[in-house]
Design an enzyme around this catalytic site. Structure first.
Site, PDB file in Angstrom:
ATOM      1  N   HIS A  48       0.744  -1.061  -0.060  1.00  0.00           N
ATOM      2  CA  HIS A  48      -0.097   0.130   0.171  1.00  0.00           C
ATOM      3  C   HIS A  48       0.829   1.061  -0.093  1.00  0.00           C
ATOM      4  CE1 HIS A  48      -3.238   2.795   1.016  1.00  0.00           C
ATOM      5  NE2 HIS A  48      -3.841   2.044   0.909  1.00  0.00           N
ATOM      6  N   ARG A  79      -2.050   1.285  -7.517  1.00  0.00           N
ATOM      7  CA  ARG A  79      -1.313   1.070  -6.300  1.00  0.00           C
ATOM      8  C   ARG A  79       0.058   0.990  -6.466  1.00  0.00           C
ATOM      9  NH1 ARG A  79      -5.105  -1.569  -1.628  1.00  0.00           N
ATOM     10  NH2 ARG A  79      -6.279   0.236  -1.715  1.00  0.00           N
ATOM     11  N   ARG A 109      -4.396  -6.058  -7.016  1.00  0.00           N
ATOM     12  CA  ARG A 109      -5.955  -5.987  -6.804  1.00  0.00           C
ATOM     13  C   ARG A 109      -6.172  -4.548  -6.707  1.00  0.00           C
ATOM     14  NH1 ARG A 109      -8.364  -5.016  -1.583  1.00  0.00           N
ATOM     15  NH2 ARG A 109      -6.128  -4.531  -0.743  1.00  0.00           N
TER      16      ARG A 109
HETATM   17  P1  FAD Z   1      -9.245 -11.860   7.509  1.00  0.00           P
HETATM   18  O1  FAD Z   1      -9.849 -10.698   7.700  1.00  0.00           O
HETATM   19  O2  FAD Z   1      -7.464 -11.481   7.594  1.00  0.00           O
HETATM   20  O3  FAD Z   1      -9.390 -13.059   8.601  1.00  0.00           O
HETATM   21  C1  FAD Z   1      -8.197 -14.096   8.784  1.00  0.00           C
HETATM   22  C2  FAD Z   1      -8.698 -14.807  10.073  1.00  0.00           C
HETATM   23  O4  FAD Z   1      -8.032 -16.200  10.273  1.00  0.00           O
HETATM   24  C3  FAD Z   1      -8.444 -14.058  11.086  1.00  0.00           C
HETATM   25  O5  FAD Z   1      -9.445 -14.278  12.185  1.00  0.00           O
HETATM   26  C4  FAD Z   1      -7.251 -14.731  11.765  1.00  0.00           C
HETATM   27  O6  FAD Z   1      -7.198 -14.576  13.048  1.00  0.00           O
HETATM   28  C5  FAD Z   1      -7.713 -16.424  11.517  1.00  0.00           C
HETATM   29  N1  FAD Z   1      -6.501 -17.390  11.540  1.00  0.00           N
HETATM   30  C6  FAD Z   1      -5.366 -17.013  10.877  1.00  0.00           C
HETATM   31  N2  FAD Z   1      -4.684 -18.201  10.960  1.00  0.00           N
HETATM   32  C7  FAD Z   1      -5.259 -18.996  11.728  1.00  0.00           C
HETATM   33  C8  FAD Z   1      -4.858 -20.145  12.385  1.00  0.00           C
HETATM   34  N3  FAD Z   1      -3.812 -20.882  12.314  1.00  0.00           N
HETATM   35  N4  FAD Z   1      -5.908 -20.675  13.119  1.00  0.00           N
HETATM   36  C9  FAD Z   1      -7.345 -20.241  13.491  1.00  0.00           C
HETATM   37  N5  FAD Z   1      -7.423 -18.789  12.939  1.00  0.00           N
HETATM   38  C10 FAD Z   1      -6.365 -18.216  11.968  1.00  0.00           C
HETATM   39  N6  FAD Z   1      -9.975  -4.468   1.649  1.00  0.00           N
HETATM   40  C11 FAD Z   1     -10.963  -3.746   1.014  1.00  0.00           C
HETATM   41  O7  FAD Z   1     -11.846  -4.385   0.227  1.00  0.00           O
HETATM   42  N7  FAD Z   1     -11.399  -2.627   1.259  1.00  0.00           N
HETATM   43  C12 FAD Z   1     -10.735  -1.998   2.307  1.00  0.00           C
HETATM   44  O8  FAD Z   1     -10.968  -0.956   2.638  1.00  0.00           O
HETATM   45  C13 FAD Z   1      -9.279  -2.487   2.799  1.00  0.00           C
HETATM   46  N8  FAD Z   1      -8.696  -1.887   3.763  1.00  0.00           N
HETATM   47  C14 FAD Z   1      -7.708  -2.423   4.493  1.00  0.00           C
HETATM   48  C15 FAD Z   1      -7.093  -1.924   5.510  1.00  0.00           C
HETATM   49  C16 FAD Z   1      -6.087  -2.651   6.229  1.00  0.00           C
HETATM   50  C17 FAD Z   1      -5.487  -1.837   7.400  1.00  0.00           C
HETATM   51  C18 FAD Z   1      -5.843  -3.984   5.830  1.00  0.00           C
HETATM   52  C19 FAD Z   1      -4.927  -4.791   6.614  1.00  0.00           C
HETATM   53  C20 FAD Z   1      -6.413  -4.589   4.885  1.00  0.00           C
HETATM   54  C21 FAD Z   1      -7.490  -3.718   4.158  1.00  0.00           C
HETATM   55  N9  FAD Z   1      -8.214  -4.527   3.071  1.00  0.00           N
HETATM   56  C22 FAD Z   1      -9.131  -3.915   2.203  1.00  0.00           C
HETATM   57  C23 FAD Z   1      -7.837  -5.772   2.653  1.00  0.00           C
HETATM   58  C24 FAD Z   1      -9.136  -6.897   3.360  1.00  0.00           C
HETATM   59  O9  FAD Z   1      -9.463  -6.228   4.593  1.00  0.00           O
HETATM   60  C25 FAD Z   1      -8.399  -8.205   3.614  1.00  0.00           C
HETATM   61  O10 FAD Z   1      -7.923  -8.775   2.393  1.00  0.00           O
HETATM   62  C26 FAD Z   1      -9.843  -9.040   3.766  1.00  0.00           C
HETATM   63  O11 FAD Z   1     -10.346  -8.411   5.050  1.00  0.00           O
HETATM   64  C27 FAD Z   1      -9.363 -10.499   4.193  1.00  0.00           C
HETATM   65  O12 FAD Z   1     -10.569 -11.253   4.700  1.00  0.00           O
HETATM   66  P2  FAD Z   1     -10.458 -12.782   5.008  1.00  0.00           P
HETATM   67  O13 FAD Z   1     -11.649 -13.161   5.600  1.00  0.00           O
HETATM   68  O14 FAD Z   1      -9.788 -13.257   3.955  1.00  0.00           O
HETATM   69  O15 FAD Z   1      -9.075 -12.663   6.028  1.00  0.00           O
HETATM   70  C1  SIN Z   2      -7.726   1.499   1.791  1.00  0.00           C
HETATM   71  O1  SIN Z   2      -8.715   1.933   2.428  1.00  0.00           O
HETATM   72  O2  SIN Z   2      -6.819   2.118   1.061  1.00  0.00           O
HETATM   73  C2  SIN Z   2      -7.322   0.081   1.596  1.00  0.00           C
HETATM   74  C3  SIN Z   2      -8.357  -0.264   0.672  1.00  0.00           C
HETATM   75  C4  SIN Z   2      -8.014  -1.770   0.166  1.00  0.00           C
HETATM   76  O3  SIN Z   2      -7.072  -2.198   0.556  1.00  0.00           O
HETATM   77  O4  SIN Z   2      -8.667  -2.486  -0.868  1.00  0.00           O
END
Ligand code: FAD
Ligand code: SIN
Length: 508
Positions: free
Chosen positions: A222, A266, A362
Site C-alpha cells: 500500500h 497502487r 488487486r
Molecule cells: P482476515 O480478515 O484476515 O481473517 C483471517 C482470520 O483467520 C483471522 O480471524 C485470523 O485470526 C484467522 N487465522 C489465521 N490463522 C489462523 C490459524 N492458524 N488458526 C485459526 N485462525 C487463524 N480491503 C477492502 O476490500 N477494502 C478496504 O477498505 C480494505 N482496507 C484494508 C485496510 C487494512 C489496514 C488492511 C490490513 C487490509 C485492508 N483491506 C481492504 C484488505 C482486506 O481487509 C482483507 O484482504 C480481507 O479483510 C481479508 O479477509 P479474510 O476473511 O480473507 O481474512
Molecule cells: C484503503 O482504504 O486504502 C485500503 C483499501 C484496500 O486495501 O482495498
C-alpha cells in the site's frame, strides 16, 4: 450430517460459516486463533467496491478490475466478483451492516483506478469493523460452534483427502470439509498494515498438505501507511477525496510519474513514493490533506484521524509522513470459482485463496467484496452443488515449481526473515538479491512449532521460501511484481505461476 470446519473470522470465514449454518444437515465449527475481532477485515478502512448506482455498470467494474490485474486476472473470477457483488452486499446489509448514507442513498467514495465512485463505506473509514461486528453479532444467534483462541497448525490428510485439522494443543478435529479463511501474510515483512494474526498460516498448512498455491510473487504494497511505528494505514480514500503526495519541498512528484498522479494504480504510486524517498535519502514523502480541512477529515475519516493525532500529527494543518507497507497478498492457495483447492476436502476463500481474480495487482476495495461473494459460493461447493466443475482448467497455469523444505539448518528470528523479505522480495526485486535470499533461506532451519509464535514463524518461513522462488522465476515486471532487471511486462497476458512443496509433492 456434514460437518464443516471454517478457520478464520474475517469477512470470508464469517460469511461462509453463517451461510453454511442455514443449510439443512450441516453443522459448522468456526475456529479463530485470537478473538473473533482479530483479522485484517476488522482494520479495513476504505470500503467495499460494488456497483450500486445507475450511472455505473458491472462491465465497468470488471474492466477496472482487469486493468488493475495487469493482464493476469482470471476473467471468469472477475465476472463472478463484480456480477454477484451487489447481491452479496445486499446480504451484508440484510445481516445488519450499516453502510454510510448520503441524501438517502448509499454514500459512494472514489479510490485509485476506479472509473466511478463505487466504494461503499461504513463509520466513515471503519468499514471492516462495521462488517465484522455485524456478522459476529449474527454468529451469536446461529448454531455455529465458535472457538476463539484456537490455532490450527496443520491439516489432516488421509488417502489424499483432507479429513480434519490439527490444533496447537494436539487436538484433532474431524471434518467432512475444511474451509481455510485464514487471511493474509503481512507479517512476512517488517513494515505492514496488517495486524499480528496475518502470518500466512493457512497457506503454509495447505502447502505442507500438498495443495497447489499460485501467484505468490504478487504482493501488494500500500502506498500510504503512516511513517510511524505500527504503519497505520492512511486509506486511499483520503487521496480519493483530494489529498496529494508531496516531496520534502512540497512538490507534487506523482504528476511526473503517471497521468492519474496520486490515483494511479497502487503499485505505481508505491514505487513512485519509494523512488522519491530514495532521492530524499530515505525520508518519507508527505500526504497533504490540509485542503480537506480538519473538520471534514475528522468526520469522514474518524479512525485515521484518531490514529494520526495519537501519533502527534495534526493533519488538518500539516502534511503527514507516509511510506509504502506490505498490505495484501494476491497469491494464495489455488482455487476454482467455487473455492475448491487441488486437494479434495479442502476449500479456501478470501485473501488466503487465489482464484486468479486479482491477477498481478488487486483493485482497491475488491477484497472485502471477494470475501462476501466467495464466502457464499464455497458453501454450495462444499455441499456438492457444483461438484462437476473443473479446477480452473480453462486457464493457463504454469507447471508448479517444487519448493524443497529444509531439513536442518541454523535458527533465525522473525525479524531476520522480515528484513530479508523486505530487501529481496519487496517493492523492487532482481535476480541477484533474490538468489542470495533463496540461499540464505535454504540455510535457515524450519522452526519447530512448539507454541503459537513458533508455529507462525514456521509458516512464515515456508511461505517466504515460496514467495522468493516464485519471484525469481517470473522474469518480467507485472503489477505488484517489479523486477529491476526485467522492467517490462512479458509478451501476452502472462501465465499464473504455481508452487507445491516437496512434502506436498511426496504425499500427493
Ligand atoms: P482476515 O480478515 O484476515 O481473517 C483471517 C482470520 O483467520 C483471522 O480471524 C485470523 O485470526 C484467522 N487465522 C489465521 N490463522 C489462523 C490459524 N492458524 N488458526 C485459526 N485462525 C487463524 N480491503 C477492502 O476490500 N477494502 C478496504 O477498505 C480494505 N482496507 C484494508 C485496510 C487494512 C489496514 C488492511 C490490513 C487490509 C485492508 N483491506 C481492504 C484488505 C482486506 O481487509 C482483507 O484482504 C480481507 O479483510 C481479508 O479477509 P479474510 O476473511 O480473507 O481474512
Ligand atoms: C484503503 O482504504 O486504502 C485500503 C483499501 C484496500 O486495501 O482495498
Amino acid at each position: 450430517m456434514t460437518h464443516i470446519v471454517v478457520i478464520g473470522s474475517g469477512v470470508a470465514g464469517l460469511t461462509a460459516a453463517l451461510d453454511a449454518d442455514g443449510r439443512p444437515g450441516v453443522s459448522v465449527t468456526l475456529l479463530t486463533k485470537a478473538t473473533l475481532e482479530s483479522s485484517n477485515t476488522w482494520f479495513a478502512q476504505g470500503g467495499v467496491a460494488v456497483v450500486t448506482s445507475s450511472d455505473d455498470t458491472v462491465a465497468e467494474h470488471v474492466a477496472d478490475t482487469l486493468a488493475a490485474g495487469a493482464g493476469l486476472s482470471d476473467d471468469e473470477a472477475v465476472e463472478v466478483l463484480c456480477a454477484e457483488g451487489p447481491d452479496a452486499v445486499q446480504h451484508l446489509i440484510d445481516r445488519g451492516v450499516l453502510f454510510d448514507v448520503h441524501d438517502g442513498q448509499l454514500a459512494r467514495g472514489l479510490e485509485a483506478a476506479h472509473s466511478h465512485e463505487r466504494i461503499l463505506h461504513a463509520g466513515g473509514d471503519a468499514t471492516g469493523a462495521a462488517i465484522a461486528a455485524a456478522l459476529i453479532a449474527r454468529l451469536s444467534q446461529s448454531s455455529v460452534t465458535v472457538r476463539e483462541n484456537t490455532t490450527a497448525v496443520d491439516l489432516v490428510v488421509e488417502h489424499g483427502r483432507v479429513v480434519g485439522v490439527l490444533l496447537l494443543d494436539g487436538e484433532r478435529l474431524e471434518a467432512d470439509a475444511v474451509v481455510l479463511a485464514t487471511g493474509g501474510a503481512g507479517q512476512l515483512y517488517p513494515y505492514t498494515t496488517n495486524p499480528s494474526v496475518a502470518t500466512a498460516d493457512g497457506l503454509a498448512m495447505a502447502l505442507r498438505a500438498g495443495a497447489v498455491a499460485a501467484d505468490l510473487e504478487f504482493y501488494q504494497f500500500h502506498p500510504t501507511s503512516l511513517a510511524a511505528p505500527g504503519n497505520h494505514l492512511v486509506s486511499e480514500a483520503v487521496r480519493g477525496e483530494g489529498a496529494v503526495l508531496v516531496d520534502r519541498d512540497g512538490r507534487r512528484f506523482m504528476l511526473d510519474v503517471h497521468p492519474d498522479a496520486e490515483l494511479a494504480p497502487r503499485d505505481v504510486v508505491a514505487r513512485g513514493i519509494a523512488a522519491q524517498m530514495a532521492l530524499q535519502g530515505g525520508d518519507p514523502v508527505r500526504l497533504d490533506a490540509t485542503a480537506l480541512g480538519a473538520e471534514f477529515l475528522a468526520r469522514r475519516f474518524p479512525t485515521i484521524d484518531a490514529a494520526v493525532r495519537a501519533r502527534g500529527f495534526d493533519w488538518g494543518r500539516d502534511p503527514i509522513p507516509v511510506t509504502p507497507a506490505a498490505h495484501y497478498f494476491m497469491g494464495g492457495i489455488r482455487t476454482d470459482l467455487w473455492a475448491r483447492t487441488s486437494l479434495p476436502g479442502l476449500f479456501a476463500v478470501g485473501e488466503v485463496a487465489c482464484t486468479g481474480l486479482h491477477g498481478a495487482n488487486r483493485l482497491a476495495s475488491n477484497s472485502l467484496l471477494e470475501g462476501a461473494v466467495y464466502g457464499r459460493r464455497v458453501v454450495d461447493a462444499v455441499l456438492g452443488e457444483h461438484a462437476q466443475e473443473g479446477l480452473l482448467d480453462d486457464h493457463e497455469w504454469a507447471e508448479p515449481l517444487t519448493i524443497e523444505l529444509p531439513v536442518g539448518g541454523v535458527p533465525s528470528s522473525r525479524a531476520d526473515l522480515q528484513q530479508l523479505m523486505w530487501d529481496a522480495a519487496g517493492l523492487t526485486r532482481d535476480a541477484a538479491t533474490l538468489t542470495d535470499a533463496a540461499a540464505t533461506l535454504a540455510g535457515w532451519a524450519l522452526p519447530a512449532a512448539t507454541d503459537a509464535k513458533s508455529a507462525e514463524d514456521a509458516n512464515l518461513r515456508v511461505v517466504a521460501q515460496a514467495v522468493v522462488a516464485s519471484a525469481l522465476a517470473r522474469r518480467e515486471s507485472r503489477g505488484g511484481h517489479y523486477r529491476s532487471d526485467f522492467p517490462e511486462p512479458g509478451a501476452g497476458p502472462g501465465v499464473h505461476s504455481a508452487v507445491v512443496t516437496t512434502r506436498g509433492a511426496a504425499d500427493a
